[in-house]
Write a protein that holds these residues in place. Sequence first.
Motif, PDB file in Angstrom:
ATOM      1  N   ARG A  82      -4.651   0.515   0.029  1.00 30.19           N
ATOM      2  CA  ARG A  82      -3.329   1.135   0.102  1.00 30.19           C
ATOM      3  C   ARG A  82      -3.160   1.735   1.488  1.00 30.19           C
ATOM      4  O   ARG A  82      -4.077   2.328   2.039  1.00 30.19           O
ATOM      5  N   VAL A  83      -1.965   1.561   2.050  1.00 23.93           N
ATOM      6  CA  VAL A  83      -1.673   2.089   3.385  1.00 23.93           C
ATOM      7  C   VAL A  83      -0.771   3.301   3.217  1.00 23.93           C
ATOM      8  O   VAL A  83       0.326   3.202   2.661  1.00 23.93           O
ATOM      9  N   ILE A  84      -1.247   4.442   3.682  1.00 26.46           N
ATOM     10  CA  ILE A  84      -0.544   5.707   3.501  1.00 26.46           C
ATOM     11  C   ILE A  84      -0.044   6.211   4.853  1.00 26.46           C
ATOM     12  O   ILE A  84      -0.830   6.397   5.784  1.00 26.46           O
ATOM     13  N   LEU A  85       1.255   6.424   4.964  1.00 29.05           N
ATOM     14  CA  LEU A  85       1.865   6.954   6.183  1.00 29.05           C
ATOM     15  C   LEU A  85       2.492   8.299   5.857  1.00 29.05           C
ATOM     16  O   LEU A  85       3.407   8.387   5.039  1.00 29.05           O
ATOM     17  N   ALA A  86       1.968   9.347   6.487  1.00 28.35           N
ATOM     18  CA  ALA A  86       2.474  10.704   6.285  1.00 28.35           C
ATOM     19  C   ALA A  86       2.553  11.046   4.790  1.00 28.35           C
ATOM     20  O   ALA A  86       3.534  11.621   4.304  1.00 28.35           O
ATOM     21  N   GLY A  87       1.508  10.665   4.052  1.00 32.70           N
ATOM     22  CA  GLY A  87       1.422  10.994   2.644  1.00 32.70           C
ATOM     23  C   GLY A  87       2.148  10.058   1.703  1.00 32.70           C
ATOM     24  O   GLY A  87       2.080  10.219   0.485  1.00 32.70           O
ATOM     25  N   GLU A  88       2.833   9.032   2.237  1.00 31.25           N
ATOM     26  CA  GLU A  88       3.608   8.107   1.404  1.00 31.25           C
ATOM     27  C   GLU A  88       2.979   6.724   1.410  1.00 31.25           C
ATOM     28  O   GLU A  88       2.573   6.212   2.455  1.00 31.25           O
ATOM     29  N   ASP A  89       2.899   6.097   0.244  1.00 33.54           N
ATOM     30  CA  ASP A  89       2.372   4.740   0.129  1.00 33.54           C
ATOM     31  C   ASP A  89       3.410   3.754   0.666  1.00 33.54           C
ATOM     32  O   ASP A  89       4.481   3.585   0.086  1.00 33.54           O
ATOM     33  N   VAL A  90       3.090   3.116   1.789  1.00 35.99           N
ATOM     34  CA  VAL A  90       4.031   2.166   2.411  1.00 35.99           C
ATOM     35  C   VAL A  90       3.439   0.762   2.437  1.00 35.99           C
ATOM     36  O   VAL A  90       3.862  -0.086   3.225  1.00 35.99           O
ATOM     37  N   THR A  91       2.477   0.506   1.568  1.00 41.87           N
ATOM     38  CA  THR A  91       1.779  -0.780   1.556  1.00 41.87           C
ATOM     39  C   THR A  91       2.752  -1.952   1.478  1.00 41.87           C
ATOM     40  O   THR A  91       2.615  -2.932   2.213  1.00 41.87           O
ATOM     41  N   SER A  92       3.740  -1.869   0.591  1.00 43.05           N
ATOM     42  CA  SER A  92       4.707  -2.961   0.434  1.00 43.05           C
ATOM     43  C   SER A  92       5.723  -2.973   1.569  1.00 43.05           C
ATOM     44  O   SER A  92       6.092  -4.041   2.080  1.00 43.05           O
ATOM     45  N   GLU A  93       6.154  -1.795   1.980  1.00 39.24           N
ATOM     46  CA  GLU A  93       7.212  -1.714   2.995  1.00 39.24           C
ATOM     47  C   GLU A  93       6.784  -2.307   4.327  1.00 39.24           C
ATOM     48  O   GLU A  93       7.582  -2.952   5.016  1.00 39.24           O
TER      49      GLU A  93
END
Length: 226
Positions: A82-93
């Motif tokens: 899972r890719v987390i950017l600033a606490g948010e899961d952005v894996t799909s985005e």
Amino acid sequence: MSDSQAPVITVDGPGGSGKGTVTQMLARKLGYHLLDSGALYRLTALAAVRQGVALDDEEGLVGVAASLDVAFEPTPAGEPARVILAGEDVTSEIRTETCGDNASRVAVMQPVRDALLQRQRDFRKAPGLVADGRDMGTVVFPDAPAKIFLTASAEERARRRYNQLKDAGVDVNIDALLEEIRVRDERDINRSAAPLKPADDAQVIDSTGLSIEEVLVRCMAVAGQA
């Protein structure tokens, strides 16, 4: 073994060549760490858009790259991290075509690449690393003992992406995908900063018409040199 001496297997090539799947399979088989370098460029592009930084604002993009709040979290059963950017899961985005195109635009800027270079090298840790990208073997890890350049025809890559998006319930046009891939290839191959090309000592593997299992067998043979 010190981290600086840990073996690295680089897997470079254009989008849709199968790099992401193969690098994950290699890392799992070997028990190595994994670097998805393309995710860092996609994250920089995504963060820039969210922060209102224009994709031609080189100075602003360097600031975004230098301050990325990123984490990669493992998932069960060997699924992609899972890719987390600033606490948010952005894996799909970050896997959308728009984000990929934006990342390609950002990646042509040498100062942005410089800002992300050391961050990528910090992934080199014992017992070893499998690094997925476009310049892993030429720029980031030029001393890697095993280098792979994985490619496939533009038509094959468009077909794979089309099937992937259709399976995900996304309405997509294959001709538009093919054109996007060709435009991105042209930009990546001809950019002045780390153009997309095989390292002189890389093994080139064309995955067109091959199953992922057949590609993995060929990559494991190269990995045996690490």
